[in-house]
Scaffold this active site. Structure first.
Site, PDB file in Angstrom:
ATOM      1  CB  SER A  16      88.068 113.026  22.258  1.00 58.73           C
ATOM      2  OG  SER A  16      88.779 113.420  21.089  1.00 58.73           O
ATOM      3  CE  LYS A  17      84.793 105.897  22.207  1.00 60.19           C
ATOM      4  NZ  LYS A  17      83.638 105.082  21.783  1.00 60.19           N
TER       5      LYS A  17
END
Length: 469
Positions: free
Chosen positions: A242-243
């Site tokens: 994920s980010k």
């Protein structure tokens, strides 16, 4: 297809070039380079609602920054939709495809019934053998592949091994929508064939697509490419990327101060290995890379490893080249343009700066004192270095510097060392206030090196500013 290896990277321009896509591009690029093949770039822009020119530009820009050059012109999939439809119509004519007139409501009812009966949800072939003369009025048909219903499809995958899927699990997929536009699955197969692609290296989230695409390829009588489905990248904690883990646009890594050669090296080691080698130049990567060495398990993205690797590449980069990479970040950090004099200082001081930094952003923050004009603004750390008795020691230091017979780091350091010994004091009592006055910060490259680079006039002028303040 020819015997020459042809690989391709085929991103969809519905978003940025993310880290997983960059690794896929790198693996294809390396494989083609290793075996003297061709590396093609195809933009899969058939999703017109989500595809944007900005995303396409970002993908091309990211590829160029990473140094992944492609052969020939960029292929835009949407521009080839007439060719895709032509192939579907050939299949209709040969009996390898058929018109399906099932309405959206019929299909919804079919899926609901399958779900209620706990059956797999897939098209049931209701128009597979029906005469189009039975078609209801006003319904525009889709074109479906007449897939094999018995036996198995075996994907002989260079990474995953042999993957066997029963053909009864695969339904008759749509080739042309009711409006006549081709589907992704058809477009990919036709484009790969027309581009002469011999090896399809992509993420293992496409593994299920391979079985469907193979059925279409076999119906067309075309050669099946070599498949290699590489595992996805996870975060350092093993969770889906994920980010917060690093699932960022490639240009974000450039903005954070990573070098393209460090990114190539790091991406290469995400799922591929050559013994215990960690530092692998691009030349060595081309010499060594092979798909068979890609592991089957997901790799883990780790910023600490990337930082350490980037620090190595920064130290190995020539000072003038590193200045070229860092200059825009330094100007942004300092808020002013780099003058010719400041450029000379920065290049001369690059050795001391890069020894202490792991990213260009860290280097830029540390380097601004070479760029800023007098009087320097002092950060809190510098103010502490100049507090109390420090100004008296700074004044002593100024006197020593004003009388210096030579101006180089070794002579200046020896001068201050002797002065400190004569007073029975530590060298830091004289040197630390100088650091605060000359750099405006509490940390810097070796301070006598800094003095040598700033020159006598600038050094004395900065000390005078600090004393006056």
């Amino acid at each position: 297809m020819s015997d020459k290896i042809v690989c391709r990277f085929a991103p969809s321009p519905t978003g940025y070039l993310h880290i997983g896509g960059a690794r896929t591009a790198l693996f294809n690029w390396l494989y083609a380079k290793r075996f003297g093949g061709t590396f093609r770039l195809r933009i899969e822009d058939t999703d017109r609602a989500r595809s944007t020119p900005e995303a396409t530009a970002a993908i091309l820009d990211g590829m160029k920054w990473l140094g992944l050059d492609w052969d020939g012109e960029v292929v835009h999939q949407f521009a080839r939709m007439n060719r895709h439809a032509e192939v579907a119509n050939q299949l209709l004519a040969s009996g390898g495809a058929y018109y399906c007139y099932a309405s959206p409501q019929e299909l919804d009812d079919m899926r609901a019934a399958q779900k209620a009966a706990s059956k797999p949800i897939r098209y049931d072939g209701r128009w597979r053998d029906r005469d189009p003369k039975d078609a209801p009025e006003g319904v525009k048909p889709v074109v479906r592949l007449k897939a094999r219903q018995d036996g198995v499809t075996v994907i002989r995958d260079r990474v995953q091994g042999d993957v066997t899927i029963g053909n009864d699990q695969l339904d008759d997929m749509i080739l042309l929508r009711a409006d006549g536009t081709p589907t992704y699955m058809l477009s990919v197969v036709v484009d790969d064939y027309d581009m002469g692609v011999t090896h399809v290296i992509r993420g293992d989230d496409h593994l299920n697509n391979a079985a469907r695409q193979m059925q279409l390829i076999e119906r067309l009588g075309w050669p099946v490419p070599v498949y290699a489905h590489i595992p996805l990248i996870h975060g350092a904690d093993g969770a889906k990327l994920s980010k917060r883990h690093g699932a960022l646009a490639v240009d974000a890594y450039r903005d954070m101060g990573y070098l393209p050669e460090a990114m190539r090296n790091y991406l290469l080691r995400l799922g591929w290995a050559h013994g215990d080698e960690e530092i692998i130049s691009t030349a060595k990567a081309i010499e060594w890379f092979d798909i068979d060495a890609v592991g089957r398990s997901a790799s883990r993205f780790d910023f600490k490893k990337l930082d350490n690797l980037n620090g190595h590449y920064m130290r190995e980069t020539a000072d003038d080249v590193l200045f070229g990479h860092a200059a825009p970040l330094i100007e942004k950090e300092a808020g002013i343009a780099i003058s010719p004099a400041a450029k000379a200082r920065l290049i001369a001081g690059m050795g001391g700066l890069k020894a202490r930094a792991k990213t260009l952003l860290e280097l830029a923050k540390a380097a601004t004192f070479y760029v800023r004009s007098r009087p320097l603004a002092l950060d809190d750390g510098a103010k502490k270095l100049l507090a109390g008795d420090a100004k008296a020691n700074l004044a002593k230091g100024r006197d020593l510097l004003a009388q210096a017979a030579e101006w180089n780091a070794a002579f200046l350091e020896e001068t201050f060392r002797k002065a400190a010994e004569a007073e029975g004091a530590k060298l830091g009592l004289l040197a630390q206030p100088l650091r605060g006055a000359l750099t405006g910060q509490a940390t810097s490259p070796p301070i006598f090196e800094v003095m040598a680079i700033l020159g006598k006039d600038e050094t004395l002028g900065r000390i005078d500013d600090a004393l006056a303040a």
